[in-house]
Scaffold this motif. Structure first.
Motif, PDB file in Angstrom:
ATOM      1  N   GLY A 142       0.788  -1.229   0.000  1.00  0.00           N
ATOM      2  CA  GLY A 142       0.000   0.000   0.000  1.00  0.00           C
ATOM      3  C   GLY A 142       0.813   1.268   0.000  1.00  0.00           C
ATOM      4  N   ILE A 143       2.135   1.169  -0.152  1.00  0.00           N
ATOM      5  CA  ILE A 143       2.996   2.351  -0.169  1.00  0.00           C
ATOM      6  C   ILE A 143       2.970   2.961  -1.562  1.00  0.00           C
ATOM      7  CG2 ILE A 143       5.370   3.181   0.091  1.00  0.00           C
ATOM      8  CD1 ILE A 143       5.762   0.909   2.138  1.00  0.00           C
ATOM      9  N   ALA A 144       2.747   4.272  -1.625  1.00  0.00           N
ATOM     10  CA  ALA A 144       2.604   4.952  -2.913  1.00  0.00           C
ATOM     11  C   ALA A 144       3.924   4.951  -3.678  1.00  0.00           C
ATOM     12  CB  ALA A 144       2.131   6.384  -2.702  1.00  0.00           C
ATOM     13  N   LEU A 145       3.832   4.689  -4.972  1.00  0.00           N
ATOM     14  CA  LEU A 145       4.963   4.840  -5.880  1.00  0.00           C
ATOM     15  C   LEU A 145       4.859   6.244  -6.450  1.00  0.00           C
ATOM     16  CD1 LEU A 145       4.769   1.380  -7.697  1.00  0.00           C
ATOM     17  CD2 LEU A 145       6.054   1.993  -5.642  1.00  0.00           C
ATOM     18  N   VAL A 146       5.607   7.155  -5.853  1.00  0.00           N
ATOM     19  CA  VAL A 146       5.487   8.567  -6.185  1.00  0.00           C
ATOM     20  C   VAL A 146       6.836   9.228  -5.950  1.00  0.00           C
ATOM     21  CG1 VAL A 146       4.696   9.177  -3.855  1.00  0.00           C
ATOM     22  CG2 VAL A 146       4.058  10.641  -5.782  1.00  0.00           C
ATOM     23  N   GLY A 147       7.128  10.266  -6.717  1.00  0.00           N
ATOM     24  CA  GLY A 147       8.414  10.932  -6.609  1.00  0.00           C
ATOM     25  C   GLY A 147       8.686  11.515  -5.238  1.00  0.00           C
ATOM     26  N   ASP A 148       7.636  11.967  -4.522  1.00  0.00           N
ATOM     27  CA  ASP A 148       7.796  12.545  -3.190  1.00  0.00           C
ATOM     28  C   ASP A 148       6.763  11.908  -2.269  1.00  0.00           C
ATOM     29  OD1 ASP A 148       7.914  14.083  -0.877  1.00  0.00           O
ATOM     30  OD2 ASP A 148       8.275  15.950  -1.951  1.00  0.00           O
ATOM     31  N   PRO A 149       7.182  11.031  -1.343  1.00  0.00           N
ATOM     32  CA  PRO A 149       6.215  10.331  -0.480  1.00  0.00           C
ATOM     33  C   PRO A 149       5.427  11.269   0.422  1.00  0.00           C
ATOM     34  CG  PRO A 149       8.478   9.945   0.267  1.00  0.00           C
ATOM     35  CD  PRO A 149       8.573  10.616  -1.077  1.00  0.00           C
ATOM     36  N   ARG A 150       5.896  12.506   0.627  1.00  0.00           N
ATOM     37  CA  ARG A 150       5.130  13.444   1.458  1.00  0.00           C
ATOM     38  C   ARG A 150       3.788  13.788   0.831  1.00  0.00           C
ATOM     39  NH1 ARG A 150       9.125  18.292   1.857  1.00  0.00           N
ATOM     40  NH2 ARG A 150       9.453  17.617  -0.294  1.00  0.00           N
ATOM     41  N   ASN A 151       3.670  13.627  -0.481  1.00  0.00           N
ATOM     42  CA  ASN A 151       2.387  13.921  -1.118  1.00  0.00           C
ATOM     43  C   ASN A 151       1.324  12.880  -0.797  1.00  0.00           C
ATOM     44  OD1 ASN A 151       2.943  16.397  -2.298  1.00  0.00           O
ATOM     45  ND2 ASN A 151       3.802  15.479  -4.146  1.00  0.00           N
ATOM     46  N   ASP A 152       1.698  11.833  -0.061  1.00  0.00           N
ATOM     47  CA  ASP A 152       0.716  10.838   0.347  1.00  0.00           C
ATOM     48  C   ASP A 152       0.312  11.003   1.805  1.00  0.00           C
ATOM     49  OD1 ASP A 152      -0.924   8.633  -0.314  1.00  0.00           O
ATOM     50  OD2 ASP A 152       0.528   7.196   0.483  1.00  0.00           O
ATOM     51  N   VAL A 153       0.678  12.144   2.418  1.00  0.00           N
ATOM     52  CA  VAL A 153       0.457  12.311   3.851  1.00  0.00           C
ATOM     53  C   VAL A 153      -1.017  12.381   4.212  1.00  0.00           C
ATOM     54  CG1 VAL A 153       0.601  14.844   3.810  1.00  0.00           C
ATOM     55  CG2 VAL A 153       1.210  13.608   5.886  1.00  0.00           C
ATOM     56  N   GLN A 154      -1.840  12.947   3.352  1.00  0.00           N
ATOM     57  CA  GLN A 154      -3.290  12.967   3.585  1.00  0.00           C
ATOM     58  C   GLN A 154      -3.998  12.970   2.236  1.00  0.00           C
ATOM     59  OE1 GLN A 154      -4.522  15.899   2.461  1.00  0.00           O
ATOM     60  NE2 GLN A 154      -3.050  17.487   2.931  1.00  0.00           N
ATOM     61  N   PHE A 156      -6.030  14.835   0.454  1.00  0.00           N
ATOM     62  CA  PHE A 156      -6.122  15.910  -0.531  1.00  0.00           C
ATOM     63  C   PHE A 156      -4.815  16.100  -1.310  1.00  0.00           C
ATOM     64  CE2 PHE A 156      -9.601  17.006   2.403  1.00  0.00           C
ATOM     65  CZ  PHE A 156     -10.645  17.023   1.491  1.00  0.00           C
ATOM     66  N   THR A 157      -3.668  16.014  -0.644  1.00  0.00           N
ATOM     67  CA  THR A 157      -2.413  16.136  -1.401  1.00  0.00           C
ATOM     68  C   THR A 157      -2.205  14.917  -2.287  1.00  0.00           C
ATOM     69  OG1 THR A 157      -1.212  15.298   0.530  1.00  0.00           O
ATOM     70  CG2 THR A 157      -1.210  17.687   0.173  1.00  0.00           C
ATOM     71  N   SER A 158      -2.609  13.751  -1.811  1.00  0.00           N
ATOM     72  CA  SER A 158      -2.518  12.541  -2.629  1.00  0.00           C
ATOM     73  C   SER A 158      -3.366  12.669  -3.887  1.00  0.00           C
ATOM     74  CB  SER A 158      -2.971  11.333  -1.802  1.00  0.00           C
ATOM     75  OG  SER A 158      -3.122  10.182  -2.592  1.00  0.00           O
ATOM     76  N   GLN A 159      -4.574  13.192  -3.721  1.00  0.00           N
ATOM     77  CA  GLN A 159      -5.469  13.337  -4.861  1.00  0.00           C
ATOM     78  C   GLN A 159      -5.042  14.477  -5.785  1.00  0.00           C
ATOM     79  OE1 GLN A 159      -9.137  11.523  -5.274  1.00  0.00           O
ATOM     80  NE2 GLN A 159      -7.299  10.273  -5.014  1.00  0.00           N
ATOM     81  N   LEU A 160      -4.379  15.500  -5.246  1.00  0.00           N
ATOM     82  CA  LEU A 160      -3.785  16.518  -6.116  1.00  0.00           C
ATOM     83  C   LEU A 160      -2.703  15.903  -6.998  1.00  0.00           C
ATOM     84  CD1 LEU A 160      -3.529  19.606  -3.741  1.00  0.00           C
ATOM     85  CD2 LEU A 160      -4.681  19.582  -5.964  1.00  0.00           C
ATOM     86  N   ALA A 161      -1.894  15.012  -6.415  1.00  0.00           N
ATOM     87  CA  ALA A 161      -0.880  14.330  -7.217  1.00  0.00           C
ATOM     88  C   ALA A 161      -1.530  13.512  -8.330  1.00  0.00           C
ATOM     89  CB  ALA A 161      -0.017  13.436  -6.330  1.00  0.00           C
ATOM     90  N   VAL A 162      -2.635  12.838  -8.033  1.00  0.00           N
ATOM     91  CA  VAL A 162      -3.362  12.091  -9.056  1.00  0.00           C
ATOM     92  C   VAL A 162      -3.830  13.032 -10.167  1.00  0.00           C
ATOM     93  CG1 VAL A 162      -5.498  10.796  -9.516  1.00  0.00           C
ATOM     94  CG2 VAL A 162      -4.100  10.223  -7.520  1.00  0.00           C
ATOM     95  N   ALA A 163      -4.355  14.200  -9.788  1.00  0.00           N
ATOM     96  CA  ALA A 163      -4.846  15.161 -10.782  1.00  0.00           C
ATOM     97  C   ALA A 163      -3.725  15.635 -11.698  1.00  0.00           C
ATOM     98  CB  ALA A 163      -5.517  16.340 -10.088  1.00  0.00           C
ATOM     99  N   PHE A 164      -2.533  15.845 -11.147  1.00  0.00           N
ATOM    100  CA  PHE A 164      -1.419  16.301 -11.982  1.00  0.00           C
ATOM    101  C   PHE A 164      -0.850  15.166 -12.828  1.00  0.00           C
ATOM    102  CE2 PHE A 164      -1.679  20.122  -9.470  1.00  0.00           C
ATOM    103  CZ  PHE A 164      -1.301  21.100 -10.383  1.00  0.00           C
ATOM    104  N   VAL A 165      -0.936  13.928 -12.359  1.00  0.00           N
ATOM    105  CA  VAL A 165      -0.595  12.794 -13.221  1.00  0.00           C
ATOM    106  C   VAL A 165      -1.526  12.775 -14.428  1.00  0.00           C
ATOM    107  CG1 VAL A 165      -0.676  10.265 -13.406  1.00  0.00           C
ATOM    108  CG2 VAL A 165       0.433  11.334 -11.428  1.00  0.00           C
ATOM    109  N   LYS A 166      -2.812  12.963 -14.174  1.00  0.00           N
ATOM    110  CA  LYS A 166      -3.778  12.971 -15.279  1.00  0.00           C
ATOM    111  C   LYS A 166      -3.541  14.152 -16.221  1.00  0.00           C
ATOM    112  CE  LYS A 166      -7.394  10.448 -12.803  1.00  0.00           C
ATOM    113  NZ  LYS A 166      -8.766  10.480 -12.223  1.00  0.00           N
TER     114      LYS A 166
END
Length: 443
Positions: A142-154, A156-166
């Motif tokens: 369940g650990i996010a594969l993302v350039g900066d793991p801090r973006n998975d802290v909560q 809304f930031t996690s979902q912002l990262a998803v939006a920028f991936v899209k």
């Protein structure tokens, strides 16, 4: 705003290399404000002046709920490690000299060659998403594969990262349709995504946060205090005071989507785990989108933090909820003292703006008779001068100069390469592309 690092207190008045950036004082000739530790804790603990537990979400500002989280997303980006593949111990001096950038490195990492696990194997120009399309990709734990793991802290930031991936993937499709060669697709899409992001920071986020007049001055003439051309760093006054304004904007509860009832940010919306489709953020509830009802609003910037931040869960703070160090306000105040920040009044005087009166600061009734910690001063300045809707002259100057300065110093930014550039993606309002068009793309 950066909740992810708040369990760490920086040492006093030193150059501290954190995530590849060097931090030091902007006003290094001003004496630090030294306060009694007991009195300082009394300001931030439950029941103190920073405790906004009794504030209801009926006292909203005009600012849409998404903006403090976008601010946190920016904070993670500008402090991202600029060279994730190199030997960190052997290149510490080199990394400390690297300039902070607003370039979405927390999304891209080291690129398709350096971090191939962030990218689609069938189309390496595109970033990877979870199979359901509503979450970051994750490993079997369940650990996010993302350039900066801090973006998975909560959430809304996690979902912002998803939006920028899209956003990036949408640009890949668009550029491919325009005939861009496969070997150029990734770089072209990354530049386009980064420039749209920088546009939102400079032309939408900043005017709303520091005011249109100060933003226009900074974009026209550039920063006058903060320069990173030859000595890249991030000021402690920014990282540990002014840019922590967003803590006061957090609501007690958020409607994430129409299915998920109102929830507090902590612990209910804590990250570091898979996001099922039923928990995906409905951005029309967080930012105003034409054709939808008005979104939720942020709280006012007024010196008070909501209950979930005054009693952080132990998983975040390492302390028992209700204790001093479980309060993010206490931590913010302590950080300012730890790094030797000058008082708000001293910096106002240096900037040539009238300092707040004791009545405007409002701490006398709590037995505080000295000058004001910078973080709290900036919150009260926003409250006293702008009814909590935007930062005042001290907070606005620090935040604006740093963000504009960082983007202006980046040789790959649109400000450096094409200052007149405007977004090329469709917008709901002609000539007014904004964050809403990234989060909820026009059909």
């Amino acid at each position: 705003m950066d909740i992810a690092r708040d369990h760490c207190l920086a040492p006093a008045r030193v150059d501290a290399p954190i995530f590849g950036g060097r931090y030091r004082l902007l006003f290094d000739d001003l004496p630090p404000l030294t306060a009694d530790e007991t009195a300082l804790h009394a300001l931030g603990r439950p029941g103190g002046p920073c405790d906004g537990a009794d504030v209801t979400d009926d006292a909203d500002s005009a600012v849409a709920a998404v903006w403090p989280f976008f601010g946190q997303f920016i904070a993670h980006d500008i402090t991202a490690d600029r060279s994730p593949l190199v030997d960190r111990a052997a290149t510490a001096e080199l990394r400390n000299a690297r300039a902070p950038k607003a370039d979405l490195e927390g999304l891209y990492g080291a690129g398709p060659v350096g971090m191939p696990y962030l990218y689609r194997s069938d189309d390496p120009a595109k970033l990877l998403l979870a199979p359901n399309g509503s979450d970051l990709p994750r490993n079997h734990e369940g650990i996010a594969l993302v350039g900066d793991p801090r973006n998975d802290v909560q959430l809304f930031t996690s979902q912002l990262a998803v939006a920028f991936v899209k956003l990036h993937n949408r640009l890949v499709d668009r550029l491919r349709d325009d005939g861009v060669a496969d070997e150029q697709l990734f770089d072209a899409a990354r530049q386009a995504a980064t420039w749209h992001y920088q546009h939102v920071i400079l032309r939408e986020f900043l005017p709303g946060l520091i005011g249109a007049e100060l933003t226009a001055e900074l974009l026209e003439s550039g920063p006058r205090l903060f320069r990173i051309d030859s000595d890249p760093y991030i000021p402690f006054e920014f990282a540990d005071a002014a840019y922590r304004y967003g803590h006061a904007q957090i609501r007690n509860r958020y409607r994430v989507n129409e299915r998920l009832g109102a929830r507090p940010l902590f612990p209910d919306l804590m990250g570091f785990g898979p996001v099922p489709p039923e928990h995906a953020v409905d951005w029309t509830l967080q930012i105003d989108v034409a054709g939808h009802a008005p979104a939720q609003r942020s709280e006012r910037i007024d010196g008070r933090l909501p209950a979930p931040l005054i009693a952080l869960p132990t998983q975040v703070s390492g302390s028992e909820p209700g204790s001093d160090y479980a309060s993010l306000a206490t931590r913010d105040l302590q950080r300012g003292q730890a790094v030797g920040l000058a008082s708000g009044e001293a910096i106002a005087d240096r900037l040539g703006v009238p300092a707040l009166s004791a009545e405007q600061v409002g701490l006398a009734q709590y037995g505080w008779d000295g000058e004001t910690p910078l973080w709290f001063y900036i919150l009260k300045e926003a409250d006293a001068l702008h009814e909590g809707e935007q930062l005042g002259p001290v907070g606005g100057r620090i935040v604006g100069e740093v963000l504009v300065g960082i983007i202006d110093a980046d040789p790959a930014s649109f400000r450096s390469l094409d200052p007149g550039w405007m977004p090329t993606l469709p917008a709901r309002r002609a000539g007014a592309f904004g964050l809403a068009d990234i989060l909820v793309p026009p059909v």
